[in-house]
Scaffold this motif. Structure first.
Motif, PDB file in Angstrom:
ATOM      1  N   LYS A  98      83.450 -78.005  56.790  1.00 29.00           N
ATOM      2  CA  LYS A  98      81.996 -77.118  57.104  1.00 29.00           C
ATOM      3  C   LYS A  98      83.185 -75.865  58.109  1.00 29.00           C
ATOM      4  O   LYS A  98      83.271 -75.884  58.317  1.00 29.00           O
ATOM      5  CB  LYS A  98      80.853 -77.901  57.996  1.00 29.00           C
ATOM      6  CG  LYS A  98      80.457 -79.389  57.271  1.00 29.00           C
ATOM      7  CD  LYS A  98      80.202 -79.743  56.000  1.00 29.00           C
ATOM      8  CE  LYS A  98      79.651 -80.739  55.767  1.00 29.00           C
ATOM      9  NZ  LYS A  98      80.749 -82.174  56.245  1.00 29.00           N
ATOM     10  N   ASP A  99      81.100 -75.023  58.050  1.00 28.25           N
ATOM     11  CA  ASP A  99      81.266 -73.560  58.140  1.00 28.25           C
ATOM     12  C   ASP A  99      81.101 -73.777  59.526  1.00 28.25           C
ATOM     13  O   ASP A  99      80.245 -75.138  59.862  1.00 28.25           O
ATOM     14  CB  ASP A  99      81.425 -72.341  57.163  1.00 28.25           C
ATOM     15  CG  ASP A  99      79.730 -72.854  57.138  1.00 28.25           C
ATOM     16  OD1 ASP A  99      79.261 -73.805  57.492  1.00 28.25           O
ATOM     17  OD2 ASP A  99      78.832 -72.344  56.138  1.00 28.25           O
ATOM     18  N   GLU A 100      80.716 -73.108  60.551  1.00 25.46           N
ATOM     19  CA  GLU A 100      80.566 -72.702  61.596  1.00 25.46           C
ATOM     20  C   GLU A 100      78.452 -72.996  61.589  1.00 25.46           C
ATOM     21  O   GLU A 100      78.148 -73.631  62.591  1.00 25.46           O
ATOM     22  CB  GLU A 100      80.058 -71.051  62.434  1.00 25.46           C
ATOM     23  CG  GLU A 100      80.033 -70.195  61.422  1.00 25.46           C
ATOM     24  CD  GLU A 100      80.809 -69.455  60.827  1.00 25.46           C
ATOM     25  OE1 GLU A 100      80.808 -68.126  59.811  1.00 25.46           O
ATOM     26  OE2 GLU A 100      81.753 -70.711  60.195  1.00 25.46           O
ATOM     27  N   SER A 105      81.324 -74.593  50.987  1.00 26.96           N
ATOM     28  CA  SER A 105      81.463 -73.830  50.254  1.00 26.96           C
ATOM     29  C   SER A 105      80.831 -74.711  48.584  1.00 26.96           C
ATOM     30  O   SER A 105      81.623 -75.556  48.764  1.00 26.96           O
ATOM     31  CB  SER A 105      83.147 -72.941  50.134  1.00 26.96           C
ATOM     32  OG  SER A 105      83.842 -74.336  49.748  1.00 26.96           O
TER      33      SER A 105
END
Length: 294
Positions: A98-100, A105
């Motif tokens: 996952k991103d921050e 995405s």
């Protein structure tokens, strides 16, 4: 958590399939070969007109039971498919990077959905073969299956494992349908929450789920509908035995969209019912989950 997603998917598949099976059967019949016979061209009706006419003809010949012929394998296929799909989809999402902000995405959603779809298609294909054949035959036909187990047994005895997996190639190609749908659905959910950060991230409104589910489903349906026609024709035993120089030669370009009208009738309410039931069951399980023991 994956087990609860599977249970929510089971409930969603059961509800939508039970309500909308007659339209699904008409769609399957319209995808069949007889819908393309030359004799039919002289009596062409708009697709919605043919849908109503076929519903009347089936109910006149076999009564209400006729409209629900093939319901058992359809329920088995739908509930198993949704349960397994959401189970695997949740597992693949949990393993994704996952991103921050904890978001995935669109590409990651696409891959997770495609992986879950491929595993589901392989597992449930025999159920869909029986469902398709039961939907394109009447109860009085000489070789009509009496039910799900009878259909599975007859196919296994007469055609072997290959018979149970007819239509597997286009079914795997159809994984793109679910992948596109879930990619769009997840992105729409993320967009909706970002538009109003104060919104409850765990549960949106029923109307919001309906709009997002319908939009994503229409996008995926228009993109991938031809594979469904091909799959139905391959799973129908009589058509599978016929040799074609090519599918386009056999049914023409417009033939790839036969049955689209009843599918359009079914796709929006079916998708709305499925996703509203799924999202609300998922939220219920989250809200009533027992805390993990220390």
């Amino acid at each position: 958590m994956a087990g609860k997603q599977a249970l929510a998917g089971f409930g969603a598949g059961f509800t939508s399939t039970t309500i909308l099976h007659p339209l699904d059967m008409v769609k399957t019949r319209l995808q069949g070969k007889y819908a393309f016979d030359d004799a039919d061209k002289r009596h062409r009706k708009p697709m919605f007109g043919r849908t109503v006419s076929m519903l009347r003809a089936i109910s006149h010949q076999d009564g209400l039971r006729g409209l629900y012929r093939g319901l058992t394998p359809n329920l088995a296929g739908a509930t198993a498919s949704w349960a397994l799909y959401f189970w695997w989809y949740d597992m693949f999402k949990a393993r994704a990077t996952k991103d921050e902000h904890g978001h995935m995405s669109p590409g990651q959603h696409l891959i997770a959905s495609a992986q879950a779809g491929a595993l589901t298609a392989i597992t449930t294909n025999p159920l869909w073969v029986v469902k398709t054949r039961m939907c394109v035959t009447n109860r009085t036909d000489q070789h009509a299956y009496r039910g799900l187990l009878d259909g599975l047994g007859q196919i296994a005895r007469k055609e072997g494992i290959r018979g149970l997996y007819k239509g597997m190639v286009p079914a795997l190609f159809g994984v793109s349908h679910g992948a596109l749908q879930f990619m769009a659905y997840e992105d729409l959910k993320k967009w909706r929450i970002n538009v109003n950060p104060a919104k409850n991230k765990e549960r949106l409104s029923t109307l919001e789920y309906m709009v997002m589910a319908s939009t994503s489903k229409l996008f995926a349906t228009v993109s991938t509908y031809p594979y469904q026609v091909l799959r139905s024709r391959l799973q129908n035993q009589q058509e599978a035995n016929q040799k074609y120089r090519g599918v386009a030669d056999a049914i023409g370009l417009l033939g790839f969209y036969k049955g689209l009208a009843p599918n359009a009738l079914r796709v929006l309410p079916g998708t709305c019912i499925t996703f509203v039931v799924y999202e609300n069951l998922s939220a219920y399980f989250r809200e009533h989950a027992r805390p993990a023991p220390n």
